[in-house]
Design an enzyme around this catalytic site. Structure first.
Site, PDB file in Angstrom:
ATOM      1  N   ASP A  85       0.862  -1.182   0.000  1.00 16.77           N
ATOM      2  CA  ASP A  85       0.000   0.000   0.000  1.00 16.77           C
ATOM      3  C   ASP A  85       0.900   1.234   0.000  1.00 16.77           C
ATOM      4  O   ASP A  85       1.749   1.398   0.880  1.00 16.77           O
ATOM      5  CB  ASP A  85      -0.922  -0.024   1.228  1.00 16.77           C
ATOM      6  CG  ASP A  85      -2.111   0.910   1.066  1.00 16.77           C
ATOM      7  OD1 ASP A  85      -1.985   1.925   0.367  1.00 16.77           O
ATOM      8  OD2 ASP A  85      -3.172   0.621   1.667  1.00 16.77           O
ATOM      9  N   ASP A  96      -3.357   7.463  -3.153  1.00 21.26           N
ATOM     10  CA  ASP A  96      -3.335   6.304  -2.258  1.00 21.26           C
ATOM     11  C   ASP A  96      -3.663   5.093  -3.130  1.00 21.26           C
ATOM     12  O   ASP A  96      -4.714   5.062  -3.780  1.00 21.26           O
ATOM     13  CB  ASP A  96      -4.391   6.537  -1.160  1.00 21.26           C
ATOM     14  CG  ASP A  96      -4.406   5.474  -0.082  1.00 21.26           C
ATOM     15  OD1 ASP A  96      -3.607   4.531  -0.135  1.00 21.26           O
ATOM     16  OD2 ASP A  96      -5.259   5.608   0.837  1.00 21.26           O
ATOM     17  N   HIS A 155     -12.120   5.575   1.595  1.00 21.84           N
ATOM     18  CA  HIS A 155     -12.264   6.823   2.356  1.00 21.84           C
ATOM     19  C   HIS A 155     -12.081   8.032   1.455  1.00 21.84           C
ATOM     20  O   HIS A 155     -11.426   7.959   0.423  1.00 21.84           O
ATOM     21  CB  HIS A 155     -11.200   6.863   3.459  1.00 21.84           C
ATOM     22  CG  HIS A 155      -9.822   6.521   2.964  1.00 21.84           C
ATOM     23  ND1 HIS A 155      -8.931   7.469   2.537  1.00 21.84           N
ATOM     24  CD2 HIS A 155      -9.202   5.325   2.742  1.00 21.84           C
ATOM     25  CE1 HIS A 155      -7.819   6.868   2.115  1.00 21.84           C
ATOM     26  NE2 HIS A 155      -7.962   5.573   2.215  1.00 21.84           N
ATOM     27  N   HIS A 163      -7.530  10.111   5.826  1.00 24.42           N
ATOM     28  CA  HIS A 163      -8.888   9.614   6.084  1.00 24.42           C
ATOM     29  C   HIS A 163      -9.752  10.804   6.487  1.00 24.42           C
ATOM     30  O   HIS A 163      -9.770  11.219   7.638  1.00 24.42           O
ATOM     31  CB  HIS A 163      -8.881   8.535   7.166  1.00 24.42           C
ATOM     32  CG  HIS A 163      -8.267   7.259   6.680  1.00 24.42           C
ATOM     33  ND1 HIS A 163      -9.023   6.206   6.233  1.00 24.42           N
ATOM     34  CD2 HIS A 163      -6.988   6.887   6.526  1.00 24.42           C
ATOM     35  CE1 HIS A 163      -8.222   5.223   5.830  1.00 24.42           C
ATOM     36  NE2 HIS A 163      -6.973   5.608   6.005  1.00 24.42           N
ATOM     37  N   GLU A 188     -11.050   0.955  -2.069  1.00 25.92           N
ATOM     38  CA  GLU A 188     -10.158  -0.152  -1.738  1.00 25.92           C
ATOM     39  C   GLU A 188     -10.854  -1.377  -1.176  1.00 25.92           C
ATOM     40  O   GLU A 188     -10.937  -1.551   0.034  1.00 25.92           O
ATOM     41  CB  GLU A 188      -9.040   0.307  -0.797  1.00 25.92           C
ATOM     42  CG  GLU A 188      -9.470   1.039   0.448  1.00 25.92           C
ATOM     43  CD  GLU A 188      -8.251   1.448   1.297  1.00 25.92           C
ATOM     44  OE1 GLU A 188      -7.348   0.620   1.491  1.00 25.92           O
ATOM     45  OE2 GLU A 188      -8.220   2.608   1.741  1.00 25.92           O
ATOM     46  N   GLU A 278      -6.380  -1.115  -4.603  1.00 29.20           N
ATOM     47  CA  GLU A 278      -6.821   0.253  -4.295  1.00 29.20           C
ATOM     48  C   GLU A 278      -6.380   1.247  -5.358  1.00 29.20           C
ATOM     49  O   GLU A 278      -5.246   1.167  -5.864  1.00 29.20           O
ATOM     50  CB  GLU A 278      -6.244   0.700  -2.942  1.00 29.20           C
ATOM     51  CG  GLU A 278      -6.615   2.139  -2.555  1.00 29.20           C
ATOM     52  CD  GLU A 278      -6.049   2.579  -1.211  1.00 29.20           C
ATOM     53  OE1 GLU A 278      -5.010   2.037  -0.780  1.00 29.20           O
ATOM     54  OE2 GLU A 278      -6.659   3.474  -0.595  1.00 29.20           O
TER      55      GLU A 278
HETATM   56 MN    MN Z   1      -3.850   2.704   0.792  1.00 27.49          MN
HETATM   57 MN    MN Z   2      -6.605   4.025   1.480  1.00 28.26          MN
END
Ligand code: MN
Ligand code: MN
Length: 296
Positions: A85, A96, A155, A163, A188, A278
């Site tokens: 990630d 992200d 998010h 977030h 995600e 994601e």
């Molecule tokens: Mn992530």
């Molecule tokens: Mn994320």
């Protein structure tokens, strides 16, 4: 959304696209996780940006929130199901993204499944659709041999905020919150070979500044000076110039006092395998179409 904001989101996206490619190349059996994390973070910095959080390298039943400690010696094994990630920010605007790697190919079906679920999810997002409808749709895309993870979510993103309040679950939470043009959202899905419930495990070497309260103690104050440079975004002990010995104790003290938050690894409650995919999307920002900043 202003043009400069959009440009920053896209720039951050391009940087993590390169980082994703590098992570895939580096994720070979026998490679130390710490080397993968540091190479990926370095590629972000070489692009002139900063990581938005430490590269998360979570294996098998771990879903998220693990990054190797300084000098960590865990090596990747051929059958490992590794979630990578990655985040980068340009002037605080975050990209992200995550992928799952399994060097032996034993769990390739699971990886392809979660990638397909992500594509279906991204296609569904549009201005006016609700988060509840979205979750219901995503959950339906998962074939019977797997289960969607119901207690980890996508998010909203905001400047220097990974977030940003609104969660985007991959199951129906009955939310009537509507996506609108210009929303920056990380989508995600996670799937599990078990029932799809995650729980907290051990601390995963990821921290975040929680309070600007002044602290006592020379080592604590010195650490706080470094920690403030992360602009309130998550960081890891690998990024601290002062670490080990009394500084390790000082960091633990900051956690105990609630000045710094320490994140636990999130892992499957039954020890089942977990896969994740994601991307970050700017809703309706390309003449009504979504821009997926982290995908070419
Ligand atoms: Mn992530
Ligand atoms: Mn994320």
């Amino acid at each position: 959304m202003e043009q400069s904001e959009k440009d920053n989101y896209i720039k951050a996206g391009e940087t993590v696209q390169k980082a994703r490619k590098l992570a895939r190349e580096e994720a070979k059996p026998g490679t130390k996780l710490v080397d993968i994390a540091e190479k990926v973070e370095k590629s972000i910095r070489n692009d002139g940006l900063e990581p938005a959080f430490p590269v998360n390298l979570s294996i098998n039943e771990q879903a998220a929130h693990y990054t190797p400690p300084p000098g960590g010696d865990r090596e990747l094994k051929a059958d490992d199901v590794l979630k990578v990630d990655i985040g980068a920010h340009s002037d605080g605007f975050i990209a992200d993204t995550a992928l799952t790697v399994n060097p032996s190919g034993k769990h390739q079906d699971m990886i392809e499944t979660v990638e397909k679920v992500l594509e279906e999810a991204l296609d569904f997002v549009e201005p006016g659709k609700t988060i509840g409808e979205f979750g219901r749709h995503v959950e339906r895309q998962v074939p019977g041999e797997y289960n969607i993870v119901t207690n980890l979510t996508g998010h909203y993103l905001d400047r220097y905020t990974q977030h940003a309040g609104v969660s985007v679950p991959n199951c129906d939470n009955a939310s009537t919150h509507e996506f609108k043009k210009g929303d920056a959202v990380a989508i995600e899905p996670f799937i599990s070979t078990g029932s799809g419930k995650m729980m907290n495990g051990k601390p995963g070497n990821i921290y975040m500044l929680e309070s600007n309260r002044s602290v006592r103690g020379r080592a604590e104050r010195k650490l706080m000076g470094e920690i403030k440079n992360f602009n309130g975004l998550p960081f890891t002990s690998r990024w601290l110039n002062n670490y080990g010995g009394r500084y390790k104790m000082a960091l633990n003290k900051l956690v105990q006092k609630g000045v710094v938050k320490s994140y636990d690894v999130l892992k499957d409650r039954e020890g089942s395998l977990v896969a994740q995919a994601e991307h970050t999307v700017l809703v309706g920002m390309d003449g009504g179409e979504n821009i997926v900043t982290t995908r070419r």
